[in-house]
Write a protein that holds these residues in place. Structure first.
Motif, mmCIF file in Angstrom:
data_model
loop_
_atom_site.group_PDB
_atom_site.id
_atom_site.type_symbol
_atom_site.label_atom_id
_atom_site.label_comp_id
_atom_site.label_asym_id
_atom_site.label_seq_id
_atom_site.Cartn_x
_atom_site.Cartn_y
_atom_site.Cartn_z
ATOM 1 N N ASN A 1 -8.206 -3.852 6.948
ATOM 2 C CA ASN A 1 -8.961 -3.862 8.205
ATOM 3 C C ASN A 1 -8.675 -2.630 9.056
ATOM 4 N N LYS A 2 -7.408 -2.224 9.094
ATOM 5 C CA LYS A 2 -7.029 -1.054 9.887
ATOM 6 C C LYS A 2 -7.639 0.208 9.293
ATOM 7 N N ALA A 3 -7.659 0.276 7.962
ATOM 8 C CA ALA A 3 -8.235 1.443 7.286
ATOM 9 C C ALA A 3 -9.725 1.554 7.594
ATOM 10 N N LEU A 4 -10.417 0.419 7.572
ATOM 11 C CA LEU A 4 -11.853 0.422 7.855
ATOM 12 C C LEU A 4 -12.121 0.819 9.303
ATOM 13 N N GLU A 5 -11.257 0.353 10.213
ATOM 14 C CA GLU A 5 -11.386 0.734 11.624
ATOM 15 C C GLU A 5 -11.233 2.246 11.783
ATOM 16 N N ASP A 6 -10.241 2.810 11.091
ATOM 17 C CA ASP A 6 -10.017 4.259 11.154
ATOM 18 C C ASP A 6 -11.253 5.018 10.695
ATOM 19 N N LEU A 7 -11.775 4.629 9.536
ATOM 20 C CA LEU A 7 -12.903 5.349 8.947
ATOM 21 C C LEU A 7 -14.152 5.261 9.827
ATOM 22 N N LYS A 8 -14.404 4.092 10.389
ATOM 23 C CA LYS A 8 -15.565 3.935 11.271
ATOM 24 C C LYS A 8 -15.375 4.746 12.552
ATOM 25 N N LEU B 1 0.979 20.654 -6.588
ATOM 26 C CA LEU B 1 1.766 19.425 -6.563
ATOM 27 C C LEU B 1 2.677 19.391 -5.340
ATOM 28 N N GLU B 2 2.839 18.194 -4.804
ATOM 29 C CA GLU B 2 3.744 17.996 -3.681
ATOM 30 C C GLU B 2 4.431 16.654 -3.866
ATOM 31 N N ARG B 3 5.707 16.585 -3.545
ATOM 32 C CA ARG B 3 6.423 15.335 -3.739
ATOM 33 C C ARG B 3 5.902 14.263 -2.795
ATOM 34 N N ALA B 4 5.590 13.105 -3.340
ATOM 35 C CA ALA B 4 4.977 12.026 -2.565
ATOM 36 C C ALA B 4 5.908 11.461 -1.509
ATOM 37 N N GLN B 5 7.201 11.575 -1.705
ATOM 38 C CA GLN B 5 8.154 10.985 -0.774
ATOM 39 C C GLN B 5 7.958 11.515 0.639
ATOM 40 N N LYS B 6 7.517 12.738 0.749
ATOM 41 C CA LYS B 6 7.324 13.345 2.062
ATOM 42 C C LYS B 6 6.197 12.680 2.830
ATOM 43 N N LEU B 7 5.266 12.052 2.059
ATOM 44 C CA LEU B 7 4.089 11.480 2.698
ATOM 45 C C LEU B 7 4.003 9.970 2.547
ATOM 46 N N PHE B 8 4.067 9.496 1.295
ATOM 47 C CA PHE B 8 3.737 8.114 1.018
ATOM 48 C C PHE B 8 4.808 7.123 1.445
ATOM 49 N N ARG C 1 -12.848 3.126 1.230
ATOM 50 C CA ARG C 1 -11.816 2.476 2.031
ATOM 51 C C ARG C 1 -10.556 2.255 1.199
ATOM 52 N N THR C 2 -10.736 1.879 -0.067
ATOM 53 C CA THR C 2 -9.593 1.632 -0.946
ATOM 54 C C THR C 2 -8.749 2.885 -1.128
ATOM 55 N N THR C 3 -9.411 4.010 -1.370
ATOM 56 C CA THR C 3 -8.688 5.266 -1.561
ATOM 57 C C THR C 3 -7.974 5.685 -0.280
ATOM 58 N N TYR C 4 -8.630 5.487 0.864
ATOM 59 C CA TYR C 4 -8.009 5.830 2.150
ATOM 60 C C TYR C 4 -6.740 5.004 2.362
ATOM 61 N N THR C 5 -6.794 3.733 1.972
ATOM 62 C CA THR C 5 -5.617 2.864 2.078
ATOM 63 C C THR C 5 -4.480 3.390 1.209
ATOM 64 N N GLU C 6 -4.819 3.832 -0.007
ATOM 65 C CA GLU C 6 -3.797 4.356 -0.912
ATOM 66 C C GLU C 6 -3.185 5.648 -0.380
ATOM 67 N N LEU C 7 -3.995 6.451 0.314
ATOM 68 C CA LEU C 7 -3.518 7.729 0.840
ATOM 69 C C LEU C 7 -2.658 7.572 2.088
ATOM 70 N N THR C 8 -2.936 6.533 2.870
ATOM 71 C CA THR C 8 -2.281 6.409 4.178
ATOM 72 C C THR C 8 -1.378 5.191 4.329
ATOM 73 N N GLY C 9 -1.543 4.196 3.450
ATOM 74 C CA GLY C 9 -0.758 2.982 3.586
ATOM 75 C C GLY C 9 -1.324 2.012 4.610
ATOM 76 N N ARG C 10 -2.494 2.325 5.165
ATOM 77 C CA ARG C 10 -3.115 1.446 6.157
ATOM 78 C C ARG C 10 -3.676 0.202 5.467
ATOM 79 N N LEU C 11 -3.523 -0.955 6.099
ATOM 80 C CA LEU C 11 -4.070 -2.177 5.550
ATOM 81 C C LEU C 11 -5.595 -2.145 5.617
#
Length: 208
Positions: free
Chosen positions: A169-176, A122-129, A157-167
């Motif tokens: 379109n930006k999340a999809l660009e990152d993954l591609k 476990l890790e506190r989410a505040q450090k990341l999210f 893509r949805t999970t990546y958005t939840e992990l990083t906060g990326r919107l």
């Protein structure tokens, strides 16, 4: 890695004069749906997809039937499932008739074995999210991406958005972009699109 954050205890549950109390609550990394779970089961067991899916569907139906007959059902190392019922409140049991008492959901009691398996770091989410996505550099984005892929075998893509906060379109660009770099591989199209770990990297790690 699982993450948590603190929430305030509801005022109705605190004693008079008691100061605000915080309690830890898990921050979900996303949702693993049935289709994704079946894909992992097929990969681990070698059984045909239709066999795995059919068995799961029959198990769900069978457990539901026994619960409806008043049984408490044990499902392997998962634990026990049982039915819940409801009715209006009365002072005398004679005021209630059978038709007014109905099933109202299912109780689940996890086994000791399953509880032990359902644990992790476990890790506190505040450090990341709580960081703005623009503050995350490529190294941090890749770290979160690969941590999830290494654990679950894939990422959406949805999970990546939840992990990083990326919107979206930006999340999809990152993954591609990461796929072009060879870090991950794209599988499927549209709503069925997944990103999995590069197989060449996996083989290299196994040979080391």
């Amino acid at each position: 890695m699982a993450y948590y954050d603190f929430k305030k205890k509801p005022a109705l549950t605190t004693k008079e004069g008691e100061k605000d109390v915080l309690y830890p609550s898990i921050v979900f990394n996303g949702t693993i749906n049935t289709k994704q779970l079946l894909k992992q089961l097929v990969a681990r067991t070698g059984y045909k997809p239709g066999v795995v899916e059919g068995t799961l569907m029959e198990l769900v139906d069978l457990v539901g039937e026994y619960i409806g007959q008043g049984y408490r059902v044990e499902v392997g190392e998962f634990g026990y499932f049982s039915g819940k019922i409801k009715s209006r409140l009365v002072k005398d049991k004679k005021d209630l008739r059978s038709p007014s008492i109905q099933f109202n959901g299912v109780n689940f009691l996890a086994s000791k074995t399953f509880k032990k398996k359902a644990t992790g770091k476990l890790e506190r989410a505040q450090k990341l999210f709580f960081q703005a996505s623009s503050q995350l550099d490529d190294e941090e984005l890749k770290r979160r991406l690969l941590e999830h892929v290494n654990r679950y075998g894939f990422i959406t893509r949805t999970t990546y958005t939840e992990l990083t906060g990326r919107l979206k379109n930006k999340a999809l660009e990152d993954l591609k972009r990461f796929a072009k770099e060879g870090i991950i591989c794209k599988v499927g199209r549209g709503n069925q699109m997944l990103f999995v770990k590069n197989q060449e990297d996996s083989q290299t790690e196994q040979n080391i």
